[in-house]
Design a protein around this motif. Structure first.
Motif, mmCIF file in Angstrom:
data_model
loop_
_atom_site.group_PDB
_atom_site.id
_atom_site.type_symbol
_atom_site.label_atom_id
_atom_site.label_comp_id
_atom_site.label_asym_id
_atom_site.label_seq_id
_atom_site.Cartn_x
_atom_site.Cartn_y
_atom_site.Cartn_z
ATOM 1 N N GLY A 71 -1.419 -37.846 -2.479
ATOM 2 C CA GLY A 71 -1.754 -36.452 -2.730
ATOM 3 C C GLY A 71 -1.094 -35.860 -3.961
ATOM 4 O O GLY A 71 -1.355 -34.716 -4.311
ATOM 5 N N GLU A 72 -0.223 -36.608 -4.646
ATOM 6 C CA GLU A 72 0.435 -36.137 -5.869
ATOM 7 C C GLU A 72 -0.157 -36.877 -7.070
ATOM 8 O O GLU A 72 -0.720 -37.958 -6.927
ATOM 9 N N HIS A 73 0.002 -36.291 -8.264
ATOM 10 C CA HIS A 73 -0.527 -36.894 -9.485
ATOM 11 C C HIS A 73 0.485 -36.717 -10.603
ATOM 12 O O HIS A 73 1.143 -35.681 -10.685
ATOM 13 N N PHE A 74 0.594 -37.724 -11.461
ATOM 14 C CA PHE A 74 1.414 -37.579 -12.648
ATOM 15 C C PHE A 74 0.755 -36.595 -13.595
ATOM 16 O O PHE A 74 -0.474 -36.497 -13.649
ATOM 17 N N CYS A 75 1.533 -35.878 -14.373
ATOM 18 C CA CYS A 75 0.988 -35.045 -15.429
ATOM 19 C C CYS A 75 0.463 -35.957 -16.526
ATOM 20 O O CYS A 75 0.958 -37.064 -16.719
ATOM 21 N N GLY A 76 -0.524 -35.509 -17.268
ATOM 22 C CA GLY A 76 -1.055 -36.307 -18.367
ATOM 23 C C GLY A 76 -2.499 -36.704 -18.148
ATOM 24 O O GLY A 76 -3.217 -36.116 -17.343
ATOM 25 N N PHE A 77 -2.929 -37.723 -18.860
ATOM 26 C CA PHE A 77 -4.317 -38.167 -18.836
ATOM 27 C C PHE A 77 -4.755 -38.520 -17.420
ATOM 28 O O PHE A 77 -4.041 -39.213 -16.700
ATOM 29 N N SER A 78 -5.924 -38.061 -17.022
ATOM 30 C CA SER A 78 -6.466 -38.345 -15.694
ATOM 31 C C SER A 78 -7.618 -39.336 -15.788
ATOM 32 O O SER A 78 -7.551 -40.424 -15.241
ATOM 33 N N HIS A 79 -8.682 -38.967 -16.474
ATOM 34 C CA HIS A 79 -9.862 -39.815 -16.584
ATOM 35 C C HIS A 79 -10.751 -39.262 -17.683
ATOM 36 O O HIS A 79 -10.500 -38.194 -18.214
ATOM 37 N N PHE A 80 -11.791 -40.022 -18.025
ATOM 38 C CA PHE A 80 -12.833 -39.444 -18.855
ATOM 39 C C PHE A 80 -14.160 -39.650 -18.154
ATOM 40 O O PHE A 80 -14.276 -40.465 -17.248
ATOM 41 N N CYS A 81 -15.155 -38.889 -18.564
ATOM 42 C CA CYS A 81 -16.438 -38.867 -17.880
ATOM 43 C C CYS A 81 -17.564 -39.142 -18.863
ATOM 44 O O CYS A 81 -17.560 -38.625 -19.981
ATOM 45 N N ILE A 82 -18.526 -39.942 -18.413
ATOM 46 C CA ILE A 82 -19.730 -40.222 -19.190
ATOM 47 C C ILE A 82 -20.925 -39.761 -18.364
ATOM 48 O O ILE A 82 -21.044 -40.102 -17.185
ATOM 49 N N VAL A 83 -21.794 -38.970 -18.987
ATOM 50 C CA VAL A 83 -22.993 -38.482 -18.316
ATOM 51 C C VAL A 83 -24.091 -39.536 -18.446
ATOM 52 O O VAL A 83 -24.317 -40.072 -19.536
ATOM 53 N N VAL A 84 -24.746 -39.848 -17.333
ATOM 54 C CA VAL A 84 -25.863 -40.795 -17.327
ATOM 55 C C VAL A 84 -27.110 -40.067 -16.845
ATOM 56 O O VAL A 84 -27.017 -39.066 -16.139
ATOM 57 N N ASP A 85 -28.286 -40.573 -17.219
ATOM 58 C CA ASP A 85 -29.513 -39.882 -16.832
ATOM 59 C C ASP A 85 -30.035 -40.294 -15.461
ATOM 60 O O ASP A 85 -30.684 -39.498 -14.789
ATOM 61 N N ASP A 86 -29.761 -41.526 -15.015
ATOM 62 C CA ASP A 86 -30.223 -42.013 -13.707
ATOM 63 C C ASP A 86 -29.089 -42.814 -13.089
ATOM 64 O O ASP A 86 -28.884 -43.981 -13.428
ATOM 65 N N MET A 87 -28.330 -42.197 -12.189
ATOM 66 C CA MET A 87 -27.131 -42.815 -11.626
ATOM 67 C C MET A 87 -27.423 -44.165 -10.976
ATOM 68 O O MET A 87 -26.714 -45.138 -11.207
ATOM 69 N N PHE A 88 -28.447 -44.236 -10.167
ATOM 70 C CA PHE A 88 -28.685 -45.458 -9.406
ATOM 71 C C PHE A 88 -29.155 -46.600 -10.301
ATOM 72 O O PHE A 88 -28.749 -47.751 -10.114
ATOM 73 N N LYS A 89 -29.956 -46.302 -11.287
ATOM 74 C CA LYS A 89 -30.370 -47.323 -12.261
ATOM 75 C C LYS A 89 -29.156 -47.791 -13.073
ATOM 76 O O LYS A 89 -28.969 -48.979 -13.292
ATOM 77 N N PHE A 90 -28.329 -46.836 -13.502
ATOM 78 C CA PHE A 90 -27.131 -47.171 -14.270
ATOM 79 C C PHE A 90 -26.212 -48.092 -13.469
ATOM 80 O O PHE A 90 -25.763 -49.122 -13.962
ATOM 81 N N VAL A 91 -25.935 -47.737 -12.222
ATOM 82 C CA VAL A 91 -25.048 -48.544 -11.377
ATOM 83 C C VAL A 91 -25.628 -49.942 -11.184
ATOM 84 O O VAL A 91 -24.917 -50.945 -11.292
ATOM 85 N N GLU A 92 -26.918 -50.025 -10.942
ATOM 86 C CA GLU A 92 -27.562 -51.330 -10.759
ATOM 87 C C GLU A 92 -27.413 -52.201 -12.007
ATOM 88 O O GLU A 92 -27.089 -53.388 -11.922
#
Length: 142
Positions: A71-92
């Protein structure tokens, strides 16, 4: 005032493993290299989409520290995000190239589809498919 998202910069331990992950598994495109003092130094630029890049730096050193308590987190970078147009196709497609998702597609708190994976250096990556009525789309695309 703002033109768009530029890049996320990441120090990597093993450039070849990282390039394999981002190019061969995720499908980013190699844009250009900026060597400093010769091979194995400098940065590699990878094109994601719409002028956004991932910048990989040679010579990263893994962090050797305890993980935060539940439940705790270090300060600093967490993650980055990429937007995709079709989640299920992308994952496949990504799984077909050997990618492993830590979290399979699910609806996030904002109502958008999201999936998560970790790169070879432990960097968290969120992939999101924006719902037509989501708040992000209302702010940026309408």
């Amino acid at each position: 005032m703002y033109q768009g998202y530029g890049h996320t910069a990441i120090w990597v331990k093993d450039m070849e493993k990282s390039l394999h992950f981002y190019l061969d598994i995720l499908g980013c495109k190699r844009a250009f290299s900026m060597p400093l003092d010769g091979p194995g130094t400098g940065t590699e630029y990878l094109a994601v989409a719409n002028g956004a890049f991932i910048e990989l730096f040679y010579g990263g050193t893994p962090h050797e520290f305890e993980k935060p308590a539940e439940g705790e987190h270090f300060c600093g970078f967490s993650h980055f995000c990429i937007v995709v147009d079709d989640m299920f196709k992308f994952v496949e497609e990504v799984e077909g190239r050997g990618g492993v998702f830590r979290v399979k597609p699910k609806r996030g708190r904002d109502g958008n589809w999201q999936a998560w994976m970790t790169d070879p250096d432990g960097i968290e990556i969120e992939f999101v498919q924006l719902d037509p009525g989501c708040r992000q789309r209302q702010v940026y695309f309408e």
